[in-house]
Design an enzyme around this catalytic site. Structure first.
Site, PDB file in Angstrom:
ATOM      1  N   ASP A  96       1.148  -6.103   4.869  1.00 42.00           N
ATOM      2  CA  ASP A  96       0.459  -5.190   5.774  1.00 42.00           C
ATOM      3  C   ASP A  96       0.324  -5.827   7.161  1.00 42.00           C
ATOM      4  O   ASP A  96       0.224  -7.045   7.277  1.00 42.00           O
ATOM      5  CB  ASP A  96      -0.933  -4.867   5.200  1.00 42.00           C
ATOM      6  CG  ASP A  96      -1.549  -3.649   5.858  1.00 42.00           C
ATOM      7  OD1 ASP A  96      -0.848  -2.931   6.589  1.00 42.00           O
ATOM      8  OD2 ASP A  96      -2.754  -3.419   5.637  1.00 42.00           O
ATOM      9  N   GLY A  97       0.297  -4.994   8.180  1.00 39.58           N
ATOM     10  CA  GLY A  97       0.006  -5.482   9.530  1.00 39.58           C
ATOM     11  C   GLY A  97       1.185  -5.481  10.487  1.00 39.58           C
ATOM     12  O   GLY A  97       1.067  -5.982  11.611  1.00 39.58           O
TER      13      GLY A  97
ATOM     14  N   GLU B   5      -5.397 -12.839  -9.676  1.00 42.66           N
ATOM     15  CA  GLU B   5      -6.251 -13.411  -8.641  1.00 42.66           C
ATOM     16  C   GLU B   5      -5.867 -12.755  -7.319  1.00 42.66           C
ATOM     17  O   GLU B   5      -4.680 -12.538  -7.052  1.00 42.66           O
ATOM     18  CB  GLU B   5      -6.009 -14.927  -8.533  1.00 42.66           C
ATOM     19  CG  GLU B   5      -6.382 -15.702  -9.772  1.00 42.66           C
ATOM     20  CD  GLU B   5      -7.884 -15.728 -10.017  1.00 42.66           C
ATOM     21  OE1 GLU B   5      -8.645 -15.708  -9.033  1.00 42.66           O
ATOM     22  OE2 GLU B   5      -8.289 -15.761 -11.189  1.00 42.66           O
TER      23      GLU B   5
ATOM     24  N   ARG C  60      -2.546 -10.072  -0.095  1.00 41.46           N
ATOM     25  CA  ARG C  60      -2.557  -8.965   0.870  1.00 41.46           C
ATOM     26  C   ARG C  60      -2.754  -9.543   2.259  1.00 41.46           C
ATOM     27  O   ARG C  60      -3.710 -10.287   2.493  1.00 41.46           O
ATOM     28  CB  ARG C  60      -3.645  -7.942   0.550  1.00 41.46           C
ATOM     29  CG  ARG C  60      -3.617  -6.806   1.575  1.00 41.46           C
ATOM     30  CD  ARG C  60      -4.333  -5.559   1.178  1.00 41.46           C
ATOM     31  NE  ARG C  60      -3.964  -4.518   2.156  1.00 41.46           N
ATOM     32  CZ  ARG C  60      -3.951  -3.231   1.939  1.00 41.46           C
ATOM     33  NH1 ARG C  60      -4.291  -2.766   0.755  1.00 41.46           N
ATOM     34  NH2 ARG C  60      -3.596  -2.377   2.863  1.00 41.46           N
TER      35      ARG C  60
ATOM     36  N   ARG D  50       6.242   0.068  16.991  1.00 38.84           N
ATOM     37  CA  ARG D  50       5.969  -0.310  15.595  1.00 38.84           C
ATOM     38  C   ARG D  50       7.243  -0.745  14.872  1.00 38.84           C
ATOM     39  O   ARG D  50       7.215  -1.622  14.001  1.00 38.84           O
ATOM     40  CB  ARG D  50       5.325   0.866  14.856  1.00 38.84           C
ATOM     41  CG  ARG D  50       3.934   1.213  15.345  1.00 38.84           C
ATOM     42  CD  ARG D  50       3.415   2.476  14.667  1.00 38.84           C
ATOM     43  NE  ARG D  50       3.314   2.303  13.217  1.00 38.84           N
ATOM     44  CZ  ARG D  50       2.305   1.676  12.607  1.00 38.84           C
ATOM     45  NH1 ARG D  50       1.316   1.175  13.314  1.00 38.84           N
ATOM     46  NH2 ARG D  50       2.283   1.569  11.300  1.00 38.84           N
TER      47      ARG D  50
ATOM     48  N   THR E  41       4.028   6.157  -1.828  1.00 40.72           N
ATOM     49  CA  THR E  41       4.215   7.614  -1.868  1.00 40.72           C
ATOM     50  C   THR E  41       3.417   8.277  -0.734  1.00 40.72           C
ATOM     51  O   THR E  41       3.746   9.386  -0.322  1.00 40.72           O
ATOM     52  CB  THR E  41       3.762   8.188  -3.235  1.00 40.72           C
ATOM     53  OG1 THR E  41       2.503   7.605  -3.582  1.00 40.72           O
ATOM     54  CG2 THR E  41       4.758   7.887  -4.332  1.00 40.72           C
ATOM     55  N   GLU E  42       2.400   7.572  -0.226  1.00 33.45           N
ATOM     56  CA  GLU E  42       1.595   8.129   0.872  1.00 33.45           C
ATOM     57  C   GLU E  42       2.254   7.883   2.243  1.00 33.45           C
ATOM     58  O   GLU E  42       1.919   8.548   3.223  1.00 33.45           O
ATOM     59  CB  GLU E  42       0.185   7.499   0.896  1.00 33.45           C
ATOM     60  CG  GLU E  42      -0.726   7.919  -0.260  1.00 33.45           C
ATOM     61  CD  GLU E  42      -0.423   7.196  -1.575  1.00 33.45           C
ATOM     62  OE1 GLU E  42       0.049   6.034  -1.529  1.00 33.45           O
ATOM     63  OE2 GLU E  42      -0.631   7.798  -2.645  1.00 33.45           O
ATOM     64  N   ASN E  43       3.165   6.908   2.304  1.00 36.13           N
ATOM     65  CA  ASN E  43       3.772   6.557   3.600  1.00 36.13           C
ATOM     66  C   ASN E  43       4.648   7.663   4.196  1.00 36.13           C
ATOM     67  O   ASN E  43       5.006   7.617   5.374  1.00 36.13           O
ATOM     68  CB  ASN E  43       4.607   5.272   3.487  1.00 36.13           C
ATOM     69  CG  ASN E  43       3.766   4.009   3.442  1.00 36.13           C
ATOM     70  OD1 ASN E  43       4.166   2.996   2.879  1.00 36.13           O
ATOM     71  ND2 ASN E  43       2.572   4.045   4.028  1.00 36.13           N
ATOM     72  N   TRP E  44       4.994   8.697   3.390  1.00 39.51           N
ATOM     73  CA  TRP E  44       5.776   9.823   3.935  1.00 39.51           C
ATOM     74  C   TRP E  44       4.979  10.545   5.009  1.00 39.51           C
ATOM     75  O   TRP E  44       5.546  11.270   5.824  1.00 39.51           O
ATOM     76  CB  TRP E  44       6.145  10.823   2.834  1.00 39.51           C
ATOM     77  CG  TRP E  44       7.064  10.273   1.787  1.00 39.51           C
ATOM     78  CD1 TRP E  44       6.738   9.953   0.503  1.00 39.51           C
ATOM     79  CD2 TRP E  44       8.468   9.960   1.924  1.00 39.51           C
ATOM     80  NE1 TRP E  44       7.839   9.453  -0.165  1.00 39.51           N
ATOM     81  CE2 TRP E  44       8.912   9.453   0.691  1.00 39.51           C
ATOM     82  CE3 TRP E  44       9.378  10.048   2.978  1.00 39.51           C
ATOM     83  CZ2 TRP E  44      10.222   9.050   0.451  1.00 39.51           C
ATOM     84  CZ3 TRP E  44      10.705   9.637   2.752  1.00 39.51           C
ATOM     85  CH2 TRP E  44      11.110   9.151   1.514  1.00 39.51           C
TER      86      TRP E  44
ATOM     87  N   LEU F 116      -6.606  -1.938  -2.669  1.00 35.10           N
ATOM     88  CA  LEU F 116      -5.391  -2.036  -3.494  1.00 35.10           C
ATOM     89  C   LEU F 116      -4.327  -1.025  -3.063  1.00 35.10           C
ATOM     90  O   LEU F 116      -3.153  -1.172  -3.414  1.00 35.10           O
ATOM     91  CB  LEU F 116      -5.731  -1.808  -4.965  1.00 35.10           C
ATOM     92  CG  LEU F 116      -6.145  -3.051  -5.742  1.00 35.10           C
ATOM     93  CD1 LEU F 116      -6.424  -2.717  -7.191  1.00 35.10           C
ATOM     94  CD2 LEU F 116      -5.043  -4.114  -5.672  1.00 35.10           C
TER      95      LEU F 116
HETATM   96  C1  FPP Z   1       2.819  -2.139   6.506  1.00 35.25           C
HETATM   97  O1  FPP Z   1       2.502  -2.393   7.845  1.00 35.25           O
HETATM   98  C2  FPP Z   1       4.253  -2.330   6.267  1.00 35.25           C
HETATM   99  C3  FPP Z   1       5.108  -1.345   5.834  1.00 35.25           C
HETATM  100  C4  FPP Z   1       4.685   0.022   5.528  1.00 35.25           C
HETATM  101  C5  FPP Z   1       6.567  -1.610   5.678  1.00 35.25           C
HETATM  102  C6  FPP Z   1       6.915  -2.909   5.034  1.00 35.25           C
HETATM  103  C7  FPP Z   1       8.376  -3.083   5.080  1.00 35.25           C
HETATM  104  C8  FPP Z   1       9.007  -4.227   5.419  1.00 35.25           C
HETATM  105  C9  FPP Z   1       8.309  -5.477   5.744  1.00 35.25           C
HETATM  106  C10 FPP Z   1      10.516  -4.264   5.403  1.00 35.25           C
HETATM  107  C11 FPP Z   1      10.933  -4.679   4.031  1.00 35.25           C
HETATM  108  C12 FPP Z   1      12.377  -4.580   3.762  1.00 35.25           C
HETATM  109  C13 FPP Z   1      12.886  -4.353   2.503  1.00 35.25           C
HETATM  110  C14 FPP Z   1      14.354  -4.361   2.289  1.00 35.25           C
HETATM  111  C15 FPP Z   1      12.010  -4.077   1.334  1.00 35.25           C
HETATM  112  P1  FPP Z   1       1.798  -1.240   8.686  1.00 35.25           P
HETATM  113  O2  FPP Z   1       2.859  -0.462   9.382  1.00 35.25           O
HETATM  114  O3  FPP Z   1       0.909  -0.429   7.804  1.00 35.25           O
HETATM  115  O4  FPP Z   1       0.955  -2.075   9.705  1.00 35.25           O
HETATM  116  P2  FPP Z   1      -0.448  -1.649  10.364  1.00 35.25           P
HETATM  117  O5  FPP Z   1      -1.432  -1.520   9.236  1.00 35.25           O
HETATM  118  O6  FPP Z   1      -0.744  -2.800  11.256  1.00 35.25           O
HETATM  119  O7  FPP Z   1      -0.210  -0.369  11.113  1.00 35.25           O
END
Ligand code: FPP
Length: 252
Positions: free
Chosen positions: A30-31, A217, A198, A43, A76-79, A205
């Site tokens: 995340d991040g 853990e 995380r 982004r 599934t929510e990222n759409w 979660l």
């Molecule tokens: C969350 O950060 C990250 C994601 C939704 C995408 C993660 C994907 C990758 C690191 C690429 C992985 C590549 C493969 C092949 C699996 P965010 O966008 O939610 O960050 P924010 O919370 O700071 O907005």
């Protein structure tokens, strides 16, 4: 570089104990967005930097002897994110996998996909499925990628599959056990994660491996995913090694 951290002689320096390496590490990456925003970048640049870091972490985990690494790539929510971000992520998945599959195969990494892969755009799901098929017999570390993944959906799908077997008489309701349910999840055959990492400080979660993380853990760091390098991974492992895992029992 990692060798040095394992073999340091100075007694006041904590070192990784090779005998307490978690078998399975799960990561909520995340991040990426915040990392990019802090730099005045779009982004998409954060996601790209996140993919580069993932490569580093996969190599480090393999070198350390972790047997399975599961990463949360897309829920599934990222759409619900803006269409351009979703398209960009799907392209990044396809490009990254396309570029890395040879190296992963050489290292004997087995790629496993967790989620409704059939609903991904054609190019992404084709490259992912090919990589999974090509590396299926590899005996090295398992790299599980959760894409279009939702844990409640996974458990619901498992319940439906089991119900169908009861309906057809293949199973009796008495035969339904925790092991049987585990065997109907996307993670069938994998040990449960020992450690969940995380990044970026959120204490949630986010519908990730709800069943499988029962005894894991948790390690939460404020470090944003694109800054989570191999040393951050070692820090998480050192923290894990200091934990006292009781699995619900009391200390003797
Ligand atoms: C969350 O950060 C990250 C994601 C939704 C995408 C993660 C994907 C990758 C690191 C690429 C992985 C590549 C493969 C092949 C699996 P965010 O966008 O939610 O960050 P924010 O919370 O700071 O907005």
């Amino acid at each position: 570089m990692l060798k040095k951290l394992f073999n340091r002689k100075r007694s006041d320096t904590p070192v990784i104990d090779r005998n307490i390496i978690p078998q399975h590490v799960a990561i909520i990456m995340d991040g990426n967005g915040r990392w990019a925003k802090r730099r005045g970048m779009p982004r998409s640049m954060g996601h790209r930097a996140g993919a580069d870091v993932l490569k580093e972490i996969v190599m480090a985990a393999d070198e350390i002897g972790i047997r399975a690494l599961t990463v949360y790539g897309f829920s599934t929510e990222n759409w619900n994110r803006p269409k351009t971000e979703v398209t960009g992520l799907m392209d990044l998945f396809a490009k990254t996998m396309g570029a890395e599959v040879d190296g992963l195969d050489e290292e004997k990494v087995r790629i496993k996909l967790l989620g409704r892969v059939e609903d991904l755009p054609l190019a992404t799901r084709t490259i992912f499925r090919q990589a999974e098929k090509r590396t299926a017999k590899n005996g090295g570390m398992t790299l599980a990628i959760a894409v279009n993944y939702g844990s409640r959906l996974e458990i619901t799908d498992a319940a439906r599959a089991i119900a169908r077997k009861v309906e057809t008489g293949e199973l009796t309701s008495e035969a339904i056990s925790e092991d049987l349910l585990s065997a109907h999840l996307y993670t069938a055959g994998m040990p449960d994660p020992d450690l969940l990492i995380r990044t970026s400080g959120e204490l949630r979660l986010s519908n990730f491996l709800l069943w499988q993380l029962a005894y894991a853990e948790f390690y939460v760091t404020d470090v944003l995913w694109p800054d989570f390098d191999r040393y951050e991974l070692l820090r998480a492992l050192l923290d894990f090694q200091a934990r006292n895992r009781r699995f619900g029992k009391v200390d003797e």
